[in-house]
Design an enzyme around this catalytic site. Structure first.
Site, PDB file in Angstrom:
ATOM      1  N   THR D  89      25.669  -7.450  65.817  1.00  0.00           N
ATOM      2  CA  THR D  89      25.534  -7.630  67.265  1.00  0.00           C
ATOM      3  C   THR D  89      26.526  -6.817  68.102  1.00  0.00           C
ATOM      4  OG1 THR D  89      26.766  -9.703  67.116  1.00  0.00           O
ATOM      5  CG2 THR D  89      24.369  -9.859  67.133  1.00  0.00           C
ATOM      6  N   GLN D 109       5.956   8.934  61.764  1.00  0.00           N
ATOM      7  CA  GLN D 109       6.966   8.310  60.893  1.00  0.00           C
ATOM      8  C   GLN D 109       8.007   7.573  61.725  1.00  0.00           C
ATOM      9  OE1 GLN D 109       8.768  11.371  58.384  1.00  0.00           O
ATOM     10  NE2 GLN D 109       7.552  10.602  56.676  1.00  0.00           N
ATOM     11  N   ARG D 112       7.536   4.065  63.247  1.00  0.00           N
ATOM     12  CA  ARG D 112       7.560   2.897  62.360  1.00  0.00           C
ATOM     13  C   ARG D 112       8.822   2.073  62.561  1.00  0.00           C
ATOM     14  NH1 ARG D 112       6.214   5.001  56.525  1.00  0.00           N
ATOM     15  NH2 ARG D 112       6.707   2.820  56.102  1.00  0.00           N
ATOM     16  N   ARG D 114      10.420  -0.052  64.779  1.00  0.00           N
ATOM     17  CA  ARG D 114       9.835  -0.703  65.944  1.00  0.00           C
ATOM     18  C   ARG D 114      10.833  -1.193  66.975  1.00  0.00           C
ATOM     19  NH1 ARG D 114       7.324  -4.902  62.275  1.00  0.00           N
ATOM     20  NH2 ARG D 114       9.223  -4.209  61.263  1.00  0.00           N
ATOM     21  N   SER D 122       1.340  11.222  77.723  1.00  0.00           N
ATOM     22  CA  SER D 122       0.000  10.706  77.482  1.00  0.00           C
ATOM     23  C   SER D 122      -1.045  11.804  77.432  1.00  0.00           C
ATOM     24  CB  SER D 122      -0.382   9.717  78.587  1.00  0.00           C
ATOM     25  OG  SER D 122      -1.763   9.429  78.500  1.00  0.00           O
ATOM     26  N   ARG D 196      -8.588  15.279  72.713  1.00  0.00           N
ATOM     27  CA  ARG D 196      -7.360  15.318  71.912  1.00  0.00           C
ATOM     28  C   ARG D 196      -7.611  15.043  70.432  1.00  0.00           C
ATOM     29  NH1 ARG D 196      -4.413   9.494  73.178  1.00  0.00           N
ATOM     30  NH2 ARG D 196      -6.311   8.335  73.551  1.00  0.00           N
ATOM     31  N   ASP D 212      19.341   0.729  70.609  1.00  0.00           N
ATOM     32  CA  ASP D 212      20.753   0.347  70.556  1.00  0.00           C
ATOM     33  C   ASP D 212      21.407   0.970  69.326  1.00  0.00           C
ATOM     34  OD1 ASP D 212      20.898  -1.601  68.260  1.00  0.00           O
ATOM     35  OD2 ASP D 212      19.470  -2.696  69.498  1.00  0.00           O
ATOM     36  N   ARG D 223      16.710   8.082  57.708  1.00  0.00           N
ATOM     37  CA  ARG D 223      16.099   9.374  58.020  1.00  0.00           C
ATOM     38  C   ARG D 223      17.050  10.551  57.845  1.00  0.00           C
ATOM     39  NH1 ARG D 223      10.991   8.039  57.086  1.00  0.00           N
ATOM     40  NH2 ARG D 223      10.414   6.181  58.266  1.00  0.00           N
TER      41      ARG D 223
END
Lengths: 305, 305, 305, 305
Positions: D89, D109, D112, D114, D122, D196, D212, D223
């Site tokens: 935290t 990738q 993922r 979230r 867009s 598209r 965060d 990664r």
């Protein structure tokens, strides 16, 4: 034809072997379990598992020990009350796990709903199938002239033919090259994680998607809406049918308070109060912008208008 | 005695009526369903529902159509691989719903794990029961002199007696006043949402808590740890027993890689490599602070030391 | 008096040293930074940090490179559009970090909003201060006879006196015993993590709470509502004032579309349409339950009624 | 060339106008603000905003009123302690907002993870640019023969040429057809949301991504790892450089405990203990599978081996 005979056999095997459980079951959902509901030209939605039913929503809201001795009509009243007053946690106590096959450009919209669990078929690890979404002619729409992110009329004639031919040819050719690049016949063979970059956004992928009922209803509210892109709306519509059979009382409340309801602004409520007193309110006297006023009028006219 | 005869009857009714389902069932978990496992003096943990089993973890990892024809030993190997390489999403495909009765000061630690769904008994709406946690004498520990957030030796003699008497008397007296304030006998009666502020943190509350297996294992790793406060650890221990019966392969991998494993720093790995080559590494030559070195030594000594 | 001279000195030191930054700043928020806004008898809200402003919402919605050359009125129109159409992600691009001091029973309601980051003062590690919430006489309300989780009239006379005396005496006595149990004068001293269980729910705790603007507005919508408990509503009201100064356009849209707006059901919209056509709709002909009809009538009467 | 002169001008304008703030600033990060760090052939990472610094982590951990009078070395020790003991935290109290341009297969990738906020450009609303990722010849790798989701040797000669030609030609041709389909010259013009679907996964998209520090470090751990796909690892590496300049103490602790550290299983710790006592442990006597033993040996050999 979305399922191979082997896949259908696996589904049939699952459906052939009922087991005993002490858990809550939803008869309406048991009927759907594992069956692939076709969506678009090669896609589907399959219920893999579910947790809870209408009674489980009430049981959690009451933090009770058993299923409760309350009548079904009491449960319906409680569910309507919870939905009306935005109590989300009791609906979170139901969960559903779906297996979905969908085009990648639909998957990219879908995944923006982050409060869910996802396992996607890996194109780093495996080879994707040669299956692409090509719209039916009646869904081949022009860009809307009014709405930057909407559709206008259906394309017709030579233009429609040309578009369909492009979509089919480019997808086929991209897949041929994908297969050629990863082939190890007489060459090293490109890594799958690289070769996939040649594939277009209408190729199909699949995933397991698990979500609680509250977040599912939020997804459905946005994606079963008329403003949602047709290609994701048909998935949302298929899931709406499942949810109606799974938790009928919760779905009925959702239809009344969310799908069929409306969020009005303070200005909108003020206009309605003035109109009910007999005042002839205009856009100018409403305090709304032209866009807001148009949307407000559409609400007052109702869905059939 | 945590359950009333009525509550026990509701549980018995649930356990008496097995239903047919096509979903995956976990026989080890069916045995536990609804039964209240006692924890502390008045608390319990009850499994209300679950979704998935070991095979469901593999099924999601493979995005497969059926339960798979793979052998159980293949599934175990895959589960160990997923756990070892921090693949979290397949474990998120299992879900559990618990009904827990616990003291409020434990509930306040528990709720810090945010990735879960919670419905708590409302003291705005309802009246809390007169049940308080009072530690067994052997769990009445002194403040640790070394560790600001740890316990030292057990209190003894008159001090222990005095503490127990305070805890019992203050709780009883606070509850008497709570009941007196909300009473409507000959007075208006204070609002429940206000009266509850007089109740101490050892009063029991209850909630429904629903969480996926990945987040549950993260909770258990932190709360079944020896550094966790005893009063939450006993809940974690009870849940560990449930998870072992529910998803035996996932729990075994969790025990090996998380509970029994260790996270070593780059400095720690470097020290081990030097030690294995015969070097006599000291705190000074390790590059670690004294606190880190002490923790590192404890790891090398092992749990039995 | 919520702050000690030392604490005030720390705040003053922070406010005395402006720094240069290239980031977006919100002048209205800079004025509030670090200052403790008093809430209830010993609580407060302090802004510790913030990220973004109204323009940052638009910048993210447009995925633009700079602050944009669009005019302020364009930004306001875009923000109203985003709020009206439930676009949540642009509002998530602003973030706020608050330091809050609040009674534990308020903290327990607050923490149910899970989409936030929290660091709470640890009563395992540290000793809590002797500060308790005791309501002002005008907020000492009776239980509502109509609404299970609401308040009725204010208590009066001897009953009010008795309640205030109980709250004060029990808190004082519980704290005395807490201090006595952890004391190491002539005894071992009970562990802090155990002693805290004797403290009542009106003792003050503190935390750092960090949340994005979208989730903050959701919190404010529920907690600044007239149905929220008074003791959390005053915190929500104080935060509303901060948000109005931080992101004025977003707050104005929030006031119009959320705080001042209304969610109507399909049945409700249908009634309005019939009423506007001149029909005299009754509860019986509305299709609503009595409770829903009462709430619907209150909406049509408006906030001043 | 990732930025147009107009985009560069917007960035320059942002960098030209320092403002005064009372918030914590991180001088190392101010230097990077808005500047586009090139990644791959057309991509970049740009810091748009940040909240907090090393001191803010400690301030939250201590729930303090000011920046604290503690020395920098005390802060470093506390940060190392928090990282070692998995306290998440306090790290969540820092936040960063990035503008990233990246190929769609990398974006898929990335998303993922979230626990972050995202606003993506867009393609329903706007027209995508003609920019595609094509690997440098030295990153054109063959499929690994050992690892289903890994890369083997670099492709060479005619095979490499053929792959590069396919990637370039297919992308160009797909884009030409995309432009042709949406054109309104002499035809209706296909809706953008449909057109598209013809674009391949190596076309570039862009998004604002806000996260965060705790979740960012988790992302970087997975990664920036050698097992991550090269095309996402270069983004992670670029972000690592930013984080090192932003929160140097937290990044140093992350490097030691996460990037350079290792998670050992109970079996692995047991082997090390036996080895340090002089036992010659083999795969057979270790209790590990062959795959685990191979990974364990690699850990003991160290990164340079």
């Amino acid at each position: 034809m979305p399922l191979s005979p082997e896949q259908q056999a696996e589904i049939d095997a699952e459906r052939a072997a009922p087991r005993e459980t002490l858990r809550a079951t939803a008869p309406g959902m048991e009927r759907h379990l594992y069956t692939a509901i076709p969506v678009l030209d090669h896609g589907f939605v399959r219920v893999v598992d579910y947790m809870g039913d209408d009674a489980a929503i009430c049981q959690a809201a009451r933090v009770s020990y058993g299923r409760g001795t309350k009548s079904v009509s009491n449960d319906e009243g409680l569910i309507r009350y919870l939905m009306r007053h935005w109590h989300s946690t009791p609906f979170e106590m139901c969960e559903i796990k779906l297996h979905v096959k969908l085009p990648i450009f639909v998957a990219r919209q879908w995944i923006r709903h982050r409060t869910a669990n996802v396992n996607e078929y890996s194109a780093r690890y495996s080879i994707l199938d040669r299956e692409f979404y090509v719209p039916e002619p009646e869904h081949l729409a022009a860009q809307s002239a009014l709405n930057h992110q909407g559709r206008g009329e259906t394309l017709s004639g030579a233009e429609a033919d040309r578009v369909l031919r492009i979509l089919r040819d480019d997808a086929g050719s991209a897949y041929d090259h994908y297969a050629e690049m990863i082939s190890t016949e007489g060459q090293q063979g490109l890594a799958r994680e690289l070769a996939r970059m040649n594939l277009p956004a209408n190729i199909y992928t699949q995933w397991y998607w698990k979500v609680d009922l509250h977040n599912l209803l939020h997804f459905l509210r946005l994606r079963a809406d008329t403003h949602a892109q047709y290609e994701i709306r048909v998935y949302a519509d298929a899931i709406c049918d499942l949810v109606r059979d799974w938790v009928p009382a919760a779905y009925a409340a959702f239809e009344d308070y969310r799908l069929g309801g409306a969020q009005l602004s303070g200005k909108g409520m003020d206009c309605i109060r003035r109109m009910l007193k007999g005042e002839a309110v205009t856009q100018e006297s409403s305090g709304m912008s032209k866009g807001e006023w148009r949307e407000f009028q559409a609400l007052l006219d109702g869905p059939s208008a």
